[in-house]
Design a protein around this motif. Structure first.
Motif, PDB file in Angstrom:
ATOM      1  N   LEU A 232      42.338  84.377  -8.191  1.00 38.14           N
ATOM      2  CA  LEU A 232      42.333  83.204  -8.549  1.00 38.14           C
ATOM      3  C   LEU A 232      41.264  82.957  -9.612  1.00 38.14           C
ATOM      4  O   LEU A 232      40.251  83.901  -9.541  1.00 38.14           O
ATOM      5  N   THR A 233      41.346  81.711 -10.347  1.00 32.81           N
ATOM      6  CA  THR A 233      40.043  81.551 -11.398  1.00 32.81           C
ATOM      7  C   THR A 233      38.778  81.352 -10.562  1.00 32.81           C
ATOM      8  O   THR A 233      37.776  81.519 -11.281  1.00 32.81           O
TER       9      THR A 233
ATOM     10  N   PRO B 123      48.128  82.121 -17.668  1.00 32.08           N
ATOM     11  CA  PRO B 123      48.193  80.563 -17.273  1.00 32.08           C
ATOM     12  C   PRO B 123      49.186  80.649 -16.148  1.00 32.08           C
ATOM     13  O   PRO B 123      50.190  81.388 -16.212  1.00 32.08           O
ATOM     14  N   ALA B 124      49.410  79.827 -15.578  1.00 33.79           N
ATOM     15  CA  ALA B 124      50.424  79.464 -14.434  1.00 33.79           C
ATOM     16  C   ALA B 124      51.975  79.475 -15.002  1.00 33.79           C
ATOM     17  O   ALA B 124      52.611  80.098 -14.501  1.00 33.79           O
ATOM     18  N   ALA B 125      52.243  78.928 -15.977  1.00 35.51           N
ATOM     19  CA  ALA B 125      53.287  79.080 -16.737  1.00 35.51           C
ATOM     20  C   ALA B 125      53.797  80.310 -17.106  1.00 35.51           C
ATOM     21  O   ALA B 125      55.047  80.419 -17.084  1.00 35.51           O
TER      22      ALA B 125
ATOM     23  N   GLY C 134      54.741  80.060 -12.723  1.00 38.63           N
ATOM     24  CA  GLY C 134      55.399  78.629 -13.030  1.00 38.63           C
ATOM     25  C   GLY C 134      54.718  77.775 -12.503  1.00 38.63           C
ATOM     26  O   GLY C 134      53.703  77.809 -11.560  1.00 38.63           O
ATOM     27  N   GLU C 135      54.672  76.446 -12.758  1.00 40.75           N
ATOM     28  CA  GLU C 135      54.128  75.162 -12.298  1.00 40.75           C
ATOM     29  C   GLU C 135      54.540  74.901 -10.763  1.00 40.75           C
ATOM     30  O   GLU C 135      55.979  75.146 -10.606  1.00 40.75           O
ATOM     31  N   TRP C 136      53.685  74.420 -10.121  1.00 43.14           N
ATOM     32  CA  TRP C 136      54.154  73.816  -8.699  1.00 43.14           C
ATOM     33  C   TRP C 136      55.082  72.598  -9.083  1.00 43.14           C
ATOM     34  O   TRP C 136      55.172  71.581  -9.795  1.00 43.14           O
TER      35      TRP C 136
ATOM     36  N   LYS D 114      49.221  77.954 -10.322  1.00 50.10           N
ATOM     37  CA  LYS D 114      47.795  78.654 -10.190  1.00 50.10           C
ATOM     38  C   LYS D 114      47.733  79.562 -11.577  1.00 50.10           C
ATOM     39  O   LYS D 114      48.633  80.358 -11.867  1.00 50.10           O
ATOM     40  N   ASP D 115      46.605  79.482 -12.485  1.00 49.04           N
ATOM     41  CA  ASP D 115      46.228  80.385 -13.124  1.00 49.04           C
ATOM     42  C   ASP D 115      45.798  81.695 -12.446  1.00 49.04           C
ATOM     43  O   ASP D 115      44.975  81.541 -11.595  1.00 49.04           O
ATOM     44  N   LEU D 116      46.062  82.878 -12.873  1.00 49.51           N
ATOM     45  CA  LEU D 116      45.641  83.975 -12.422  1.00 49.51           C
ATOM     46  C   LEU D 116      44.966  84.919 -13.341  1.00 49.51           C
ATOM     47  O   LEU D 116      44.983  84.842 -14.472  1.00 49.51           O
ATOM     48  N   VAL D 117      43.992  85.924 -12.589  1.00 51.17           N
ATOM     49  CA  VAL D 117      43.284  86.797 -13.595  1.00 51.17           C
ATOM     50  C   VAL D 117      43.717  88.172 -12.875  1.00 51.17           C
ATOM     51  O   VAL D 117      43.359  88.377 -11.520  1.00 51.17           O
TER      52      VAL D 117
END
Length: 150
Positions: A18-19, A64-66, A70-72, A130-133
């Motif tokens: 996570l970020t 990015p989450a999208a 996806g977005e919650w 959530k944005d992921l790395v």
């Protein structure tokens, strides 16, 4: 040297965070992750992030989450009648359950709230919103069948 393109089969080692740096998944100590790029087997941002790599390349992919899960979405919460919960089942907030939909497909939900008449279940993916790395290393590349390598 060949670079990854859509249709190629690849194997990567990865660590997903996570970020805030919290690790949610990793291939460390396991076989590398194998998939066909662009075949819909991976989240879109991961697929796009490996394009252009050559064997041995390491890269950090910020997704990015999208472009991840996806977005919650509020509409993915389910008010589930307590009368449908087995009498001997003890529910707790945060508990993960598996339900079947009308077509018999299984999906995971999390208990988010327990009310008098219903239990609120969240069917969003746990990483939705959530944005992921991902830190990835390309360890193997098999060009798509019929691909001409120059």
């Amino acid at each position: 040297m060949s670079t990854v393109q859509n249709g190629d089969s690849v194997k990567v080692h990865y660590t997903g965070t996570l970020t805030n740096g919290e690790i949610f998944d990793s291939s460390a100590g396991r076989e590398p992750l194998a998939f066909t790029v662009g075949a819909g087997q991976m989240i879109p941002g991961f697929d796009a992030g490996v394009v252009g790599l050559t064997v041995g390349d390491k890269k950090t992919i910020n997704i990015p989450a999208a472009e991840a899960y996806g977005e919650w979405q509020q509409e993915n919460t389910i008010p589930f009648p307590k009368t449908n919960v087995p009498a001997d089942m003890q529910l707790e907030v945060g508990q993960m359950l598996t339900l079947n939909n009308d077509q018999g497909q299984q999906f995971n939900v999390v208990v988010t709230e327990i009310q008098d008449e219903v239990v609120i279940l969240d069917a969003n993916h746990p990483l939705a919103g959530k944005d992921l790395v991902f830190d990835v290393e390309l360890v193997e590349l098999t060009p798509a069948p019929g691909k001409i390598i120059l």
